[in-house]
Design a protein around this motif. Sequence first.
Motif, PDB file in Angstrom:
ATOM      1  N   GLY A  19      -9.008   6.469   2.154  1.00  7.60           N
ATOM      2  CA  GLY A  19      -7.635   6.871   1.867  1.00  7.60           C
ATOM      3  C   GLY A  19      -7.402   7.083   0.385  1.00  7.60           C
ATOM      4  O   GLY A  19      -6.739   8.047  -0.033  1.00  7.60           O
ATOM      5  N   LEU A  20      -7.936   6.189  -0.440  1.00  7.99           N
ATOM      6  CA  LEU A  20      -7.748   6.279  -1.894  1.00  7.99           C
ATOM      7  C   LEU A  20      -8.444   7.502  -2.486  1.00  7.99           C
ATOM      8  O   LEU A  20      -7.889   8.190  -3.345  1.00  7.99           O
ATOM      9  CB  LEU A  20      -8.268   5.008  -2.570  1.00  7.99           C
ATOM     10  N   THR A  21      -9.664   7.775  -2.030  1.00  7.30           N
ATOM     11  CA  THR A  21     -10.380   8.941  -2.566  1.00  7.30           C
ATOM     12  C   THR A  21      -9.723  10.237  -2.112  1.00  7.30           C
ATOM     13  O   THR A  21      -9.740  11.234  -2.843  1.00  7.30           O
ATOM     14  CB  THR A  21     -11.864   8.924  -2.146  1.00  7.30           C
ATOM     15  N   ALA A  22      -9.090  10.220  -0.935  1.00  6.47           N
ATOM     16  CA  ALA A  22      -8.398  11.423  -0.436  1.00  6.47           C
ATOM     17  C   ALA A  22      -7.224  11.810  -1.336  1.00  6.47           C
ATOM     18  O   ALA A  22      -6.853  12.983  -1.393  1.00  6.47           O
ATOM     19  CB  ALA A  22      -7.903  11.196   0.996  1.00  6.47           C
ATOM     20  N   GLY A 202       3.544  -8.956  -0.440  1.00  6.68           N
ATOM     21  CA  GLY A 202       3.928  -8.311   0.806  1.00  6.68           C
ATOM     22  C   GLY A 202       2.792  -7.924   1.730  1.00  6.68           C
ATOM     23  O   GLY A 202       1.612  -8.048   1.399  1.00  6.68           O
ATOM     24  N   LEU A 203       3.188  -7.483   2.916  1.00  6.48           N
ATOM     25  CA  LEU A 203       2.242  -7.060   3.953  1.00  6.48           C
ATOM     26  C   LEU A 203       1.999  -5.553   3.841  1.00  6.48           C
ATOM     27  O   LEU A 203       2.947  -4.773   3.764  1.00  6.48           O
ATOM     28  CB  LEU A 203       2.801  -7.405   5.339  1.00  6.48           C
ATOM     29  N   ILE A 204       0.746  -5.167   3.808  1.00  2.00           N
ATOM     30  CA  ILE A 204       0.361  -3.754   3.920  1.00  2.00           C
ATOM     31  C   ILE A 204      -0.574  -3.657   5.119  1.00  2.00           C
ATOM     32  O   ILE A 204      -1.640  -4.282   5.128  1.00  2.00           O
ATOM     33  CB  ILE A 204      -0.337  -3.233   2.653  1.00  2.00           C
ATOM     34  N   PRO A 205      -0.191  -2.902   6.141  1.00  2.00           N
ATOM     35  CA  PRO A 205      -1.022  -2.836   7.355  1.00  2.00           C
ATOM     36  C   PRO A 205      -2.444  -2.348   7.069  1.00  2.00           C
ATOM     37  O   PRO A 205      -2.682  -1.582   6.116  1.00  2.00           O
ATOM     38  CB  PRO A 205      -0.272  -1.834   8.242  1.00  2.00           C
ATOM     39  N   LYS A 366      -1.538   7.043   4.151  1.00  2.00           N
ATOM     40  CA  LYS A 366      -0.232   6.393   3.941  1.00  2.00           C
ATOM     41  C   LYS A 366      -0.422   4.972   3.422  1.00  2.00           C
ATOM     42  O   LYS A 366       0.280   4.516   2.505  1.00  2.00           O
ATOM     43  CB  LYS A 366       0.566   6.348   5.256  1.00  2.00           C
ATOM     44  N   VAL A 367      -1.374   4.259   4.021  1.00  2.00           N
ATOM     45  CA  VAL A 367      -1.631   2.871   3.623  1.00  2.00           C
ATOM     46  C   VAL A 367      -2.185   2.817   2.205  1.00  2.00           C
ATOM     47  O   VAL A 367      -1.792   1.968   1.392  1.00  2.00           O
ATOM     48  CB  VAL A 367      -2.583   2.192   4.623  1.00  2.00           C
ATOM     49  N   VAL A 372      -1.522   1.576  -3.778  1.00  2.00           N
ATOM     50  CA  VAL A 372      -1.376   2.061  -5.159  1.00  2.00           C
ATOM     51  C   VAL A 372      -0.009   1.664  -5.716  1.00  2.00           C
ATOM     52  O   VAL A 372       0.084   1.161  -6.853  1.00  2.00           O
ATOM     53  CB  VAL A 372      -1.579   3.587  -5.229  1.00  2.00           C
ATOM     54  N   GLU A 373       1.025   1.855  -4.917  1.00  2.00           N
ATOM     55  CA  GLU A 373       2.386   1.491  -5.337  1.00  2.00           C
ATOM     56  C   GLU A 373       2.475  -0.005  -5.631  1.00  2.00           C
ATOM     57  O   GLU A 373       3.069  -0.427  -6.647  1.00  2.00           O
ATOM     58  CB  GLU A 373       3.380   1.885  -4.245  1.00  2.00           C
ATOM     59  N   THR A 374       1.876  -0.815  -4.764  1.00  2.00           N
ATOM     60  CA  THR A 374       1.902  -2.278  -4.944  1.00  2.00           C
ATOM     61  C   THR A 374       1.125  -2.699  -6.184  1.00  2.00           C
ATOM     62  O   THR A 374       1.577  -3.546  -6.969  1.00  2.00           O
ATOM     63  CB  THR A 374       1.342  -2.968  -3.685  1.00  2.00           C
TER      64      THR A 374
END
Length: 378
Positions: A19-22, A202-205, A366-367, A372-374
Amino acid sequence: MKILLVGEYSRLHNSLKEGLTAVGHDVTIIGCGDYFKNYPVDIKLNRKYTSGLAKKWKVLLYKLFNIDLAAEAIKKQFFSHSENLKGYDVVQLINESPLGVTPKIEKEVVSFLAEHNKKLFLLSCGTDYISVKYAYDKKFRYSILSPLFEGKVSEKEFDPVLKYIQPEFKSLHEFVFQHISGVIATDMDYHIPMKGHPLYVGLIPNPINTEELPYIPFSVEDKIVIFHGINRSNYYKKGSDYFEAALSKLNEKYADKIEIITVESVPYAEYIELYNKAHIVLDQVLGFDQGYNALEAMAKGKVVFTGAEKEFVEYYNLEKQVAINALPDAQAIYNDLEQLILNPSELTGISKNARKFIEKEHHFIKVAEKYVETWLNN
């Protein structure tokens, strides 16, 4: 950003990396591949002294001199890559003990990573001090420690879990928490114990790469296929005994309507291939939320017996059933399986709901963006 992910469980960091590399980030994973599962990593640390005479020699040295040859070998490999482990914007540990070695060596690793990189974060996604202590104090209705409380296993057999609340690992927990910017939980089983902690962000799925897990259109043309994967070392922790009791009873009554596939401690790639033909996947009992195997099965549209407790339903505000909540009660599991066998049309609806849920809440890109935001905000 330049990101280092340390350790790997259940393919979590691999999916997060995808997800991060995308979305344009530079990501490296270092770890041991999670024992027999052998997940891919960029910098592989090989476990040694695991069998034969080498293992006996390791055990003898540990008993006589408290020297762990396997841990020392991992340490040597880790620090041989030290120049490649500096200068990251974010380092994330999969666990308080990310390399699965002695607390002393884990402290050296964490200290090095904290000193040579900008931010250090921790995941709560497996056994750790806070979640095990919460379960040991019986604050859950039931937990992975229920088999211990019920006398199914001894404390010695449960040492891989209970070690996290022993003084040496409690000290490691406190050390790690002195060096991190925050803790991220991946599901309700870790979110609930962490609530209110000052370092909890917080929780990140869990991230699921839905592009690599296409939905398999659901059809029951002959028998309903039920898959049960057993990891013998986690047999009671996962509640496999409840599943086996339910399946035994089910097979006596509905042998003409079902096919049961049971596999034990196989590598991840083989595991996936074996369960592709299943309609129903029996994952785990003693949890409030889904683990990684359950989520990947749900992405493919399997009807999964797993943790789906009311806390999970309320958190995601679910109106439709996305999985079967497997209770620690063989009769209850049998009843739920029987209901599906006698009403196979119900399987299709749950299958579609499961896929939609994964796409909405667990999509790997999305995750990754939530991570990244967190990281940036803490």
